[in-house]
Design an enzyme around this catalytic site. Structure first.
Site, PDB file in Angstrom:
ATOM      1  N   LYS A 210      -1.345  24.608  41.898  1.00 15.62           N
ATOM      2  CA  LYS A 210      -2.492  25.510  42.249  1.00 15.62           C
ATOM      3  C   LYS A 210      -3.484  25.665  41.265  1.00 15.62           C
ATOM      4  CE  LYS A 210      -3.953  29.361  41.906  1.00 15.62           C
ATOM      5  NZ  LYS A 210      -5.231  29.094  42.153  1.00 15.62           N
ATOM      6  N   PRO A 211      -4.590  24.847  41.456  1.00 13.41           N
ATOM      7  CA  PRO A 211      -5.920  24.862  40.583  1.00 13.41           C
ATOM      8  C   PRO A 211      -6.470  26.169  40.846  1.00 13.41           C
ATOM      9  CG  PRO A 211      -6.385  23.205  42.274  1.00 13.41           C
ATOM     10  CD  PRO A 211      -5.060  24.020  42.640  1.00 13.41           C
ATOM     11  N   GLU A 286       1.518  28.363  28.412  1.00 13.25           N
ATOM     12  CA  GLU A 286       0.251  28.269  27.251  1.00 13.25           C
ATOM     13  C   GLU A 286      -0.409  29.414  27.365  1.00 13.25           C
ATOM     14  OE1 GLU A 286      -2.744  28.022  25.785  1.00 13.25           O
ATOM     15  OE2 GLU A 286      -3.029  26.130  26.836  1.00 13.25           O
ATOM     16  N   CYS A 320      -8.464  28.563  24.567  1.00 13.72           N
ATOM     17  CA  CYS A 320      -7.551  29.098  24.050  1.00 13.72           C
ATOM     18  C   CYS A 320      -7.355  28.932  22.512  1.00 13.72           C
ATOM     19  CB  CYS A 320      -6.348  29.139  24.661  1.00 13.72           C
ATOM     20  SG  CYS A 320      -5.563  27.410  24.879  1.00 13.72           S
ATOM     21  N   GLU A 417      -9.228  38.217  22.701  1.00 14.07           N
ATOM     22  CA  GLU A 417      -9.727  36.875  22.608  1.00 14.07           C
ATOM     23  C   GLU A 417     -11.162  37.146  23.188  1.00 14.07           C
ATOM     24  OE1 GLU A 417      -7.657  32.636  24.241  1.00 14.07           O
ATOM     25  OE2 GLU A 417      -7.263  34.663  25.182  1.00 14.07           O
TER      26      GLU A 417
END
Length: 514
Positions: A210-211, A286, A320, A417
Site C-alpha cells: 500500500k503506497p 523503520e 528519517c 522530528e
C-alpha cells in the site's frame, strides 16, 4: 549600425529567447503529461489493473503548484483482501521458483529502471516535490536494492553438521516467510518500495503493498516495470487508498498474512505492531528519528559543513535520517554557524524541475505549519534565527531553508522530528556532554559525528545509542548495508546481508544416525 537598428536587433534576440523559453517549458509540460498518462492509476491485483470496487478515486497533487496531477483508485477493504487473495494463491509457486529465476527477474527490473531512470525521477519530483537531481539520486540508490537482492536470491543458505553427541546430523534450512504486506511513506516513493519489495521477491515471498496517499504514482509505475521484467501474476499487488487504516486493518488481521513491514512515524508503528501481535506476525519497522549531528572541537569544519548540508537539506529535510539536532562544541559553534549560514542563504528555492533548485516544497501545508511552530518555540526560549525562518507565499508549500542558533534545552525542536529544512544548533563543552545530549531521546536511528581523533570516533561508535552512524560522513544509506534503528526507531533491518533474512524463516531438522 545605428542605435535604432541595434535596439531592434537586441529586441529580436530577446523575443527569440523568450520564444525558446516558452517552447522549452511547453516541451517539459508535454513530457510530464505524457509520463503521467503512462502511469496506470488503477489497482494492480493478480496481475491485472482494475478499478476500485467502489469506483471512487482520490487526488494526487504537485506540492510545488498545488495542481491535481492524477486521480488514483481508492481501494476498499474488499480490494485489500482481493490483493491478499492473489498473493496467497501464488505463494507456494513463487516460493518454489528456482532462485536463479527470481534473481533474473530482479536483475531485469534493475536494468529497466536504469533505462527509465529519468522518467522515474521526474515522476517523483512531480508528486513529491524534491529537486530533480535528488530524485535521480534516489532512483540510483533505490535501484541498487533490485541489483543487490538479485544477487542475494541465489545465496540463501543453511548448514549441515554433526550434533555434539555424535548421534545424528543437524540440518538448518531457510524458507520464505510467506505473504507479506508493506506500507510505505511518501518521502522516498521509489527507494522505500524497492527496499521492501526486492528482498521479499528474492526470498520467495509474495507481496501486497500500500503506497502512500500523497505519492502513489512512483510505486504504480514500478509495478509496471516489474511486469515488463517478467514477474508472474499475483506476486506483487498494489492497493492505493486515501485511508491507510481502512485497507490495512483487514489485511493485517487475516491469518494468511505472515509478514508486515512499515516505514513511517513511531506513533503509527506502535499501533501496527499491536495489530500484528494478534497474528504473531513477523514485523519490520523503520520508524521515527531524531538524529544528532555532533561536531567536536577538532573536527575538519570543511568536511563538517559539507556533511551538514547533506545530512540536513537532502530531500528538503524530509527524511528519517535527516540530522535533527546539531550539537557543536562551543569553541567552534560560531564559525560553524557562519559557514553554514553562508551556504544556506545561497540555496535556490523553487519547483524541483527548475534548473539549479536545491530546496523544493514541503509535502503539504501541515509540514510548513510544523516548521513554523518549532522555530517559533525555539526563538521564544532564547534561540536566534540567523537565516530563513519564514514560510513563502503560494502556490505551493514552501518554507525557507533555516538556521537557528543558541537552541536551549527543553525546546521542542530538540525533541521532535523536524521533517523540514531547519538546522538547529546547540552547544556542548565536554565529550560526556555531547554523548548525553545525543542520547537524550527515545529515538535511535542514526547519528553523525565529526572528529579527527580516531580513538574518539571509536568511542562514539560504542557510546551513541543508534542503529547507524556516519563518522565524518553526512550520508549513510547503502543497499549493501543494514538500515535500521534501536529504541523507538524500529525493529529489523533493510538492506545488506541482513535484509533478506527478514523474509526467511529458519527450520531445523534432526537426522539420527542409521
Amino acid at each position: 549600425m545605428s542605435a535604432v537598428q541595434d535596439g531592434l536587433r537586441r529586441r529580436r534576440r530577446r523575443d527569440r529567447g523568450l520564444r525558446q523559453t516558452r517552447t522549452r517549458r511547453r516541451t517539459v509540460n508535454e513530457r510530464e503529461k505524457a509520463l503521467l498518462d503512462e502511469v496506470d492509476t488503477r489497482l494492480f491485483i493478480g496481475g491485472e489493473w482494475v478499478d476500485s470496487s467502489s469506483g471512487k478515486t482520490f487526488q494526487v497533487r504537485d506540492p510545488a503548484t498545488n495542481e491535481v496531477v492524477a486521480h488514483v483508485a481508492d481501494a476498499t477493504e474488499e480490494d485489500g483482501i482481493a490483493a491478499l487473495d492473489a498473493a496467497v494463491a501464488v505463494q507456494d509457486e513463487w516460493a518454489n521458483t528456482p532462485p536463479r529465476v527470481r534473481s533474473d527477474i530482479l536483475r531485469r527490473a534493475f536494468e529497466l529502471v536504469r533505462e527509465r531512470a529519468d522518467d522515474v525521477a521526474l515522476l517523483m519530483t512531480i508528486e513529491m516535490g524534491k529537486p530533480l537531481a535528488e530524485a535521480k539520486g534516489e532512483v540510483t540508490y533505490g535501484n541498487e536494492f533490485n541489483r543487490w537482492f538479485s544477487e542475494e536470491a541465489v545465496r540463501i543458505a543453511g548448514r549441515y553438521g554433526s550434533n555434539p553427541e555424535g548421534t545424528g546430523r543437524i540440518i538448518v534450512s531457510q524458507r520464505p516467510v510467506g505473504p507479506s504486506f508493506f506500507i510505505t511513506p511518501w518521502n522516498f516513493p521509489f527507494a522505500m518500495a524497492t527496499r521492501k519489495i526486492a528482498p521479499a521477491l528474492a526470498a520467495g515471498c509474495t507481496v501486497v503493498i500500500k503506497p502512500p496517499q500523497l505519492t502513489p504514482l512512483t510505486t504504480l509505475f514500478f509495478a509496471k516495470l516489474l511486469v515488463e521484467a517478467g514477474l508472474p501474476k499475483g506476486v506483487v499487488n498494489v492497493v492505493t487508498s486515501a485511508s491507510s487504516s481502512r485497507v490495512s486493518a483487514p489485511i493485517i488481521a487475516d491469518p494468511r498474512l505472515r509478514k508486515l513491514s512499515f516505514t513511517g512515524s513511531t506513533e503509527v508503528g506502535r499501533k501496527l505492531i499491536a495489530q500484528a501481535a494478534e497474528g504473531v506476525l513477523r514485523v519490520s519497522m523503520e520508524l521515527g528519528g531524531n538524529a544528532p549531528f555532533v561536531v567536536f572541537e577538532d573536527a575538519d569544519l570543511d568536511k563538517a559543513v559539507d556533511g551538514a548540508m547533506l545530512a540536513k537539506f537532502r530531500n528538503i529535510g524530509q527524511a528519517c535520517t535527516a540530522a535533527n539536532r546539531f550539537i557543536v562544541h562551543e569553541s567552534v559553534a560560531e564559525e560553524f554557524a557562519q559557514r553554514i549560514t553562508e551556504r544556506v542563504t545561497k540555496m535556490k528555492i523553487g519547483r524541483g524541475t527548475e534548473e539549479g533548485v536545491e530546496i523544493g516544497p514541503l509535502i503539504d501545508s501541515d509540514a510548513v505549519d510544523k516548521a513554523v511552530e518549532l522555530v517559533a518555540d525555539a526563538t521564544e526560549r532564547g534561540a536566534t534565527v540567523v537565516a530563513g525562518g519564514e514560510r513563502l507565499d503560494g502556490p505551493g508549500t514552501f518554507y525557507q531553508p533555516t538556521v537557528v542558533t543558541g537552541v536551549q534545552p527543553g525546546s521542542a525542536i530538540l525533541r521532535e522530528e523536524i521533517f523540514g529544512p531547519v538546522l538547529a544548533i546547540a552547544t556542548f563543552a565536554t565529550e560526556d556532554d555531547a554523548v548525553r545530549l545525543a542520547n537524550d531521546t527515545e529515538y535511535g536511528l542514526v547519528s553523525y559525528v565529526y572528529t579527527e581523533d580516531l580513538q574518539r570516533g571509536h568511542r562514539m561508535i560504542e557510546r551513541l545509542e543508534t542503529g547507524m552512524m556516519g563518522l565524518n560522513a553526512g550520508v549513510v544509506s547503502n543497499a549493501a548495508a543494514p538500515f535500521g534503528g534501536v529504541k523507538q526507531s524500529g525493529v529489523g533491518r533493510e538492506g545488506g546481508f541482513e535484509g533478506i533474512h527478514e523474509y526467511l524463516s529458519t527450520k531445523y531438522t534432526f537426522l539420527p544416525n542409521a
